[in-house]
Motif scaffolding. Structure first.
Motif, PDB file in Angstrom:
ATOM      1  N   ALA A   1       3.510   2.559   2.517  1.00  0.00           N
ATOM      2  CA  ALA A   1       2.827   2.626   3.809  1.00  0.00           C
ATOM      3  C   ALA A   1       2.872   1.283   4.539  1.00  0.00           C
ATOM      4  O   ALA A   1       3.393   1.198   5.648  1.00  0.00           O
ATOM      5  CB  ALA A   1       1.379   3.063   3.621  1.00  0.00           C
ATOM      6  N   THR A   2       2.326   0.246   3.932  1.00  0.00           N
ATOM      7  CA  THR A   2       2.287  -1.076   4.563  1.00  0.00           C
ATOM      8  C   THR A   2       2.520  -2.144   3.506  1.00  0.00           C
ATOM      9  O   THR A   2       2.331  -1.910   2.302  1.00  0.00           O
ATOM     10  CB  THR A   2       0.941  -1.357   5.264  1.00  0.00           C
TER      11      THR A   2
ATOM     12  N   MET B   1       0.943   5.535   0.353  1.00  0.00           N
ATOM     13  CA  MET B   1       0.282   6.765   0.805  1.00  0.00           C
ATOM     14  C   MET B   1       0.573   7.860  -0.215  1.00  0.00           C
ATOM     15  O   MET B   1       1.704   7.977  -0.691  1.00  0.00           O
ATOM     16  CB  MET B   1       0.834   7.218   2.162  1.00  0.00           C
ATOM     17  N   THR B   2      -0.442   8.621  -0.546  1.00  0.00           N
ATOM     18  CA  THR B   2      -0.261   9.788  -1.403  1.00  0.00           C
ATOM     19  C   THR B   2      -1.403  10.748  -1.133  1.00  0.00           C
ATOM     20  O   THR B   2      -2.497  10.333  -0.754  1.00  0.00           O
ATOM     21  CB  THR B   2      -0.193   9.392  -2.900  1.00  0.00           C
ATOM     22  N   ASP B   3      -1.137  12.001  -1.302  1.00  0.00           N
ATOM     23  CA  ASP B   3      -2.142  13.019  -1.018  1.00  0.00           C
ATOM     24  C   ASP B   3      -2.618  13.637  -2.329  1.00  0.00           C
ATOM     25  O   ASP B   3      -1.831  14.238  -3.060  1.00  0.00           O
ATOM     26  CB  ASP B   3      -1.546  14.093  -0.110  1.00  0.00           C
TER      27      ASP B   3
ATOM     28  N   ASP C   1      -7.718   4.615   2.741  1.00  0.00           N
ATOM     29  CA  ASP C   1      -6.888   5.824   2.810  1.00  0.00           C
ATOM     30  C   ASP C   1      -5.594   5.708   2.018  1.00  0.00           C
ATOM     31  O   ASP C   1      -4.803   6.651   1.985  1.00  0.00           O
ATOM     32  CB  ASP C   1      -6.534   6.133   4.272  1.00  0.00           C
ATOM     33  N   THR C   2      -5.326   4.541   1.451  1.00  0.00           N
ATOM     34  CA  THR C   2      -4.090   4.305   0.707  1.00  0.00           C
ATOM     35  C   THR C   2      -4.422   3.812  -0.692  1.00  0.00           C
ATOM     36  O   THR C   2      -5.582   3.690  -1.067  1.00  0.00           O
ATOM     37  CB  THR C   2      -3.212   3.259   1.426  1.00  0.00           C
ATOM     38  N   TYR C   3      -3.380   3.514  -1.451  1.00  0.00           N
ATOM     39  CA  TYR C   3      -3.522   2.928  -2.782  1.00  0.00           C
ATOM     40  C   TYR C   3      -2.816   1.577  -2.765  1.00  0.00           C
ATOM     41  O   TYR C   3      -1.709   1.456  -2.229  1.00  0.00           O
ATOM     42  CB  TYR C   3      -2.876   3.824  -3.840  1.00  0.00           C
TER      43      TYR C   3
ATOM     44  N   SER D   1       4.551   7.394  -1.069  1.00  0.00           N
ATOM     45  CA  SER D   1       5.344   6.833   0.030  1.00  0.00           C
ATOM     46  C   SER D   1       4.820   5.454   0.409  1.00  0.00           C
ATOM     47  O   SER D   1       3.621   5.300   0.669  1.00  0.00           O
ATOM     48  CB  SER D   1       5.253   7.730   1.261  1.00  0.00           C
TER      49      SER D   1
ATOM     50  N   ARG E   1      -7.193   3.139  -5.487  1.00  0.00           N
ATOM     51  CA  ARG E   1      -7.516   3.567  -4.121  1.00  0.00           C
ATOM     52  C   ARG E   1      -8.072   2.382  -3.332  1.00  0.00           C
ATOM     53  O   ARG E   1      -8.867   1.601  -3.830  1.00  0.00           O
ATOM     54  CB  ARG E   1      -8.535   4.692  -4.148  1.00  0.00           C
TER      55      ARG E   1
ATOM     56  N   HIS F   1       0.841  -1.190   0.000  1.00  0.00           N
ATOM     57  CA  HIS F   1       0.000   0.000   0.000  1.00  0.00           C
ATOM     58  C   HIS F   1       0.879   1.244   0.000  1.00  0.00           C
ATOM     59  O   HIS F   1       1.895   1.287   0.689  1.00  0.00           O
ATOM     60  CB  HIS F   1      -0.915   0.012   1.219  1.00  0.00           C
TER      61      HIS F   1
END
Length: 137
Positions: free
Chosen positions: A130-131, A79-81, A99-101, A128, A96, A77
């Motif tokens: 994330a998991t 993270m991106t804004d 909250d992550t991709y 970035s 998506r 996963h």
């Protein structure tokens, strides 16, 4: 003189002992994966602008995601804004998920393997890790 020879023999014995201990440790640990050590820090994300879109306004951006972990990973996963693309991104490549991709439909990416996808926009986004899940080592 016999005392010095005795001392030298002890030093040699200790050195041989340490070398053998190190060899035993290497035999047990070289090539082993320590899956608990694998995490987002082991994922490298590189973005490259490779051209312009047909509208001439946006860039075509290639994202390469590399697994630098000694293990196969999955369920990666990112993270991106505010991620967006002016052309559709294949949802099996990047979509998506809360909250992550999720990357590559959550499928495994081998040790030292990589996965790529493209998006189109007028700038790059911060992506970035994330998991992830650790699979095979």
């Amino acid at each position: 003189m016999p005392m010095k020879m005795g001392h030298a023999a002890k030093v040699v014995f200790v050195l041989i002992f340490l070398v053998l201990q190190g060899e035993l440790w290497l035999r047990k640990n070289v090539g082993r994966c320590h899956s608990e050590d694998c995490g987002p820090k082991d994922i490298a994300v590189k973005q490259s602008i490779v051209g312009r879109s047909s509208n001439g306004l946006d860039f075509i951006i290639t994202v390469q995601i590399a697994n630098n972990c000694a293990c196969t990973i999955s369920n990666l996963h990112i993270m991106t804004d505010g991620f967006a693309s002016s052309t559709p991104v294949d949802p099996s490549a990047f979509r998506r998920d809360g909250d992550t991709y999720i990357v590559f439909d959550g499928k495994p990416i081998g040790s030292n393997g990589a996965f790529e996808f493209n998006y189109t926009f007028d700038h790059t986004f911060v992506l970035s890790p994330a998991t992830l899940s650790t699979d095979q080592c």
